[in-house]
Design a protein around this motif. Sequence first.
Motif, PDB file in Angstrom:
ATOM      1  N   ARG A   4      54.234  44.440  43.065  1.00  0.00           N
ATOM      2  CA  ARG A   4      52.902  44.852  43.488  1.00  0.00           C
ATOM      3  C   ARG A   4      52.966  45.228  44.960  1.00  0.00           C
ATOM      4  NH1 ARG A   4      52.951  41.423  39.561  1.00  0.00           N
ATOM      5  NH2 ARG A   4      51.335  41.417  37.981  1.00  0.00           N
ATOM      6  N   TYR A   5      52.390  46.353  45.283  1.00  0.00           N
ATOM      7  CA  TYR A   5      52.388  46.766  46.673  1.00  0.00           C
ATOM      8  C   TYR A   5      51.105  47.505  46.995  1.00  0.00           C
ATOM      9  CZ  TYR A   5      53.555  51.508  45.196  1.00  0.00           C
ATOM     10  OH  TYR A   5      53.529  52.745  44.614  1.00  0.00           O
ATOM     11  N   THR A  19      53.707  43.972  50.255  1.00  0.00           N
ATOM     12  CA  THR A  19      54.029  43.549  48.899  1.00  0.00           C
ATOM     13  C   THR A  19      53.371  42.191  48.710  1.00  0.00           C
ATOM     14  OG1 THR A  19      56.096  42.506  49.588  1.00  0.00           O
ATOM     15  CG2 THR A  19      56.222  44.797  48.819  1.00  0.00           C
ATOM     16  N   GLU A  22      51.333  38.336  42.125  1.00  0.00           N
ATOM     17  CA  GLU A  22      50.169  38.486  41.249  1.00  0.00           C
ATOM     18  C   GLU A  22      49.046  37.599  41.775  1.00  0.00           C
ATOM     19  OE1 GLU A  22      49.745  38.933  36.583  1.00  0.00           O
ATOM     20  OE2 GLU A  22      50.505  36.972  37.161  1.00  0.00           O
ATOM     21  N   LYS A  30      41.503  40.053  36.829  1.00  0.00           N
ATOM     22  CA  LYS A  30      42.024  41.191  37.586  1.00  0.00           C
ATOM     23  C   LYS A  30      40.983  42.300  37.678  1.00  0.00           C
ATOM     24  CE  LYS A  30      46.812  40.364  36.289  1.00  0.00           C
ATOM     25  NZ  LYS A  30      47.965  40.871  35.536  1.00  0.00           N
ATOM     26  N   PHE A  64      47.782  51.454  45.775  1.00  0.00           N
ATOM     27  CA  PHE A  64      48.335  50.190  45.320  1.00  0.00           C
ATOM     28  C   PHE A  64      48.827  50.336  43.895  1.00  0.00           C
ATOM     29  CE2 PHE A  64      43.783  49.957  44.694  1.00  0.00           C
ATOM     30  CZ  PHE A  64      43.606  49.360  43.457  1.00  0.00           C
ATOM     31  N   SER A  65      49.817  49.504  43.569  1.00  0.00           N
ATOM     32  CA  SER A  65      50.464  49.604  42.274  1.00  0.00           C
ATOM     33  C   SER A  65      50.785  48.210  41.757  1.00  0.00           C
ATOM     34  CB  SER A  65      51.760  50.407  42.396  1.00  0.00           C
ATOM     35  OG  SER A  65      52.393  50.502  41.155  1.00  0.00           O
ATOM     36  N   GLY A  66      50.801  48.102  40.443  1.00  0.00           N
ATOM     37  CA  GLY A  66      51.167  46.841  39.819  1.00  0.00           C
ATOM     38  C   GLY A  66      50.066  45.815  39.779  1.00  0.00           C
ATOM     39  N   ALA A  67      48.846  46.203  40.135  1.00  0.00           N
ATOM     40  CA  ALA A  67      47.752  45.235  40.206  1.00  0.00           C
ATOM     41  C   ALA A  67      47.256  44.818  38.828  1.00  0.00           C
ATOM     42  CB  ALA A  67      46.606  45.794  41.026  1.00  0.00           C
ATOM     43  N   ASP A  69      48.166  45.364  34.402  1.00  0.00           N
ATOM     44  CA  ASP A  69      49.158  45.848  33.447  1.00  0.00           C
ATOM     45  C   ASP A  69      48.710  47.100  32.701  1.00  0.00           C
ATOM     46  OD1 ASP A  69      50.885  43.762  34.150  1.00  0.00           O
ATOM     47  OD2 ASP A  69      49.944  42.421  32.717  1.00  0.00           O
ATOM     48  N   ARG A  71      46.677  50.177  33.109  1.00  0.00           N
ATOM     49  CA  ARG A  71      45.947  50.973  34.099  1.00  0.00           C
ATOM     50  C   ARG A  71      44.726  51.653  33.511  1.00  0.00           C
ATOM     51  NH1 ARG A  71      48.048  56.690  34.317  1.00  0.00           N
ATOM     52  NH2 ARG A  71      49.344  56.783  32.491  1.00  0.00           N
TER      53      ARG A  71
END
Length: 87
Positions: A4-5, A19, A22, A30, A64-67, A69, A71
């Motif tokens: 996640r970043y 970074t 979770e 989330k 941001f990414s990975g926040a 599962d 999308r």
Amino acid sequence: MAIRYMVIEFIDGKKETFTFPEQLESEAGKKVGIERFLQSPWIIVETESTVLAFPVANIKSVQFSGAIDDRHALPLPAVTIRGAEQR
């Protein structure tokens, strides 16, 4: 586990990259967290020794990414263009 970043680009051209682990385990949690993030006038980041507060008014963009599962389940505004490819 996905990495996640978040990259914050400021109006003056500077960038900050973070970074992070979770934040919430449940998908429902989330979704609520993302809704609150999108509504806040501040981005608050806690690091090992510091709390940073960035006013959204001084921010050009946030990536941001990975926040989350799935999308497609993100609670984004109705005007969001989904499934785009950046070129």
